[in-house]
Design a protein around this motif. Structure first.
Motif, PDB file in Angstrom:
ATOM      1  N   ASP A  41      -3.188 -12.650 -13.511  1.00 41.09           N
ATOM      2  CA  ASP A  41      -2.693 -13.340 -14.705  1.00 41.09           C
ATOM      3  C   ASP A  41      -1.168 -13.424 -14.722  1.00 41.09           C
ATOM      4  O   ASP A  41      -0.591 -14.406 -15.182  1.00 41.09           O
ATOM      5  CB  ASP A  41      -3.228 -12.717 -15.992  1.00 41.09           C
ATOM      6  CG  ASP A  41      -2.894 -11.246 -16.164  1.00 41.09           C
ATOM      7  OD1 ASP A  41      -2.583 -10.564 -15.167  1.00 41.09           O
ATOM      8  OD2 ASP A  41      -2.957 -10.769 -17.328  1.00 41.09           O
ATOM      9  N   TYR A  45       1.152 -16.769 -14.752  1.00 42.18           N
ATOM     10  CA  TYR A  45       2.171 -16.869 -15.800  1.00 42.18           C
ATOM     11  C   TYR A  45       3.533 -17.205 -15.187  1.00 42.18           C
ATOM     12  O   TYR A  45       4.250 -18.072 -15.681  1.00 42.18           O
ATOM     13  CB  TYR A  45       2.249 -15.556 -16.590  1.00 42.18           C
ATOM     14  CG  TYR A  45       3.192 -15.614 -17.762  1.00 42.18           C
ATOM     15  CD1 TYR A  45       2.727 -15.963 -19.018  1.00 42.18           C
ATOM     16  CD2 TYR A  45       4.549 -15.321 -17.616  1.00 42.18           C
ATOM     17  CE1 TYR A  45       3.583 -16.019 -20.105  1.00 42.18           C
ATOM     18  CE2 TYR A  45       5.413 -15.374 -18.696  1.00 42.18           C
ATOM     19  CZ  TYR A  45       4.930 -15.723 -19.936  1.00 42.18           C
ATOM     20  OH  TYR A  45       5.791 -15.790 -21.005  1.00 42.18           O
ATOM     21  N   LYS A  49       5.862 -20.314 -16.103  1.00 42.15           N
ATOM     22  CA  LYS A  49       7.089 -20.055 -16.868  1.00 42.15           C
ATOM     23  C   LYS A  49       8.322 -19.791 -16.001  1.00 42.15           C
ATOM     24  O   LYS A  49       9.438 -19.818 -16.507  1.00 42.15           O
ATOM     25  CB  LYS A  49       6.885 -18.854 -17.799  1.00 42.15           C
ATOM     26  CG  LYS A  49       5.729 -18.979 -18.747  1.00 42.15           C
ATOM     27  CD  LYS A  49       6.026 -19.942 -19.854  1.00 42.15           C
ATOM     28  CE  LYS A  49       4.893 -19.938 -20.861  1.00 42.15           C
ATOM     29  NZ  LYS A  49       5.174 -20.708 -22.035  1.00 42.15           N
ATOM     30  N   PHE A  55       6.115 -12.073 -20.571  1.00 43.84           N
ATOM     31  CA  PHE A  55       4.719 -11.839 -20.199  1.00 43.84           C
ATOM     32  C   PHE A  55       4.166 -10.640 -20.962  1.00 43.84           C
ATOM     33  O   PHE A  55       4.761  -9.565 -20.972  1.00 43.84           O
ATOM     34  CB  PHE A  55       4.627 -11.593 -18.690  1.00 43.84           C
ATOM     35  CG  PHE A  55       3.260 -11.252 -18.205  1.00 43.84           C
ATOM     36  CD1 PHE A  55       2.256 -12.216 -18.208  1.00 43.84           C
ATOM     37  CD2 PHE A  55       2.961  -9.980 -17.757  1.00 43.84           C
ATOM     38  CE1 PHE A  55       0.981 -11.908 -17.752  1.00 43.84           C
ATOM     39  CE2 PHE A  55       1.698  -9.660 -17.297  1.00 43.84           C
ATOM     40  CZ  PHE A  55       0.701 -10.624 -17.303  1.00 43.84           C
TER      41      PHE A  55
END
Length: 158
Positions: A41, A45, A49, A55
C-alpha cells in the motif's frame, strides 16, 4: 531510504537489499533508513503522491532504535547512559542476542530486535512504539518514532 542526506529520503527498496546498499554506498556517504517497514500500500501511495510524507497506512518494524544523544553531556556520561540502558534491557529479560549497539556520531544507537515485543504491522504502530518506549525509558530521544523518521545506518559514513 536516503543516501547522502536525510533530505533525499523516499527511496523504497526491498529489505534484503539493504546490506548491499550500505556496503556499496556507506563507505562514501551516509545511508539512512526508515524506522518502519512499508508494504504494497505504501508503494502504491508513493507512486500516486510522490512521497510518503502524509501516508497513514500499514507500517511494520524489524529493529527498534533506542537513540541516546550526547547533547551537552560528556562522552563518559553518554557511555554510562548506554550502559544503564543495557542494564535496564537485561533486567527486563532482553538477551545480548536481542540488541546491538553502535556509535551514531555523537551518541549511540541501541538497536533492539522488534521480536522482543511481538509488534504486529499496524497503522498505529508509530504511536504504539513511541508510547511504549516512553513508558520504559523516559530519557531517550523519541523523535525517531515519528511516522516518517529515519536514522543513519551503522557502517555508513558520518
Amino acid at each position: 531510504m536516503a543516501i547522502g542526506s536525510p533530505r533525499k529520503r523516499g527511496l523504497l527498496i526491498p529489505l534484503d537489499t539493504l546490506p548491499d546498499l550500505i556496503y556499496n554506498e556507506g563507505s562514501k556517504q551516509a545511508v539512512y533508513r526508515s524506522t518502519y517497514l512499508y508494504y504494497d500500500d505504501a508503494i502504491e501511495y508513493r507512486k500516486l503522491k510522490g512521497s510518503l510524507k502524509d501516508f497513514l497506512g500499514l507500517r511494520g518494524v524489524d529493529w527498534i532504535p533506542l537513540d541516546v544523544d550526547k547533547k551537552d553531556n560528556t562522552d563518559e556520561y553518554t557511555l554510562d547512559s548506554v550502559r544503564g540502558l543495557i542494564y535496564e534491557l537485561e533486567e527486563l529479560g532482553a538477551k545480548e542476542s536481542n540488541y546491538c549497539i553502535y556509535f551514531s556520531g555523537t551518541g549511540y544507537h541501541v538497536m533492539l530486535h522488534a521480536g522482543v515485543f511481538g509488534l504486529e504491522p499496524s497503522r498505529n504502530l508509530p504511536y504504539i512504539l513511541k508510547e511504549t518506549m516512553k513508558g520504559m525509558f523516559d530519557w531517550i530521544d523519541f523523535s525517531v518514532y515519528m511516522r516518517t523518521s529515519i536514522y543513519r545506518c551503522d557502517a555508513s559514513l558520518n
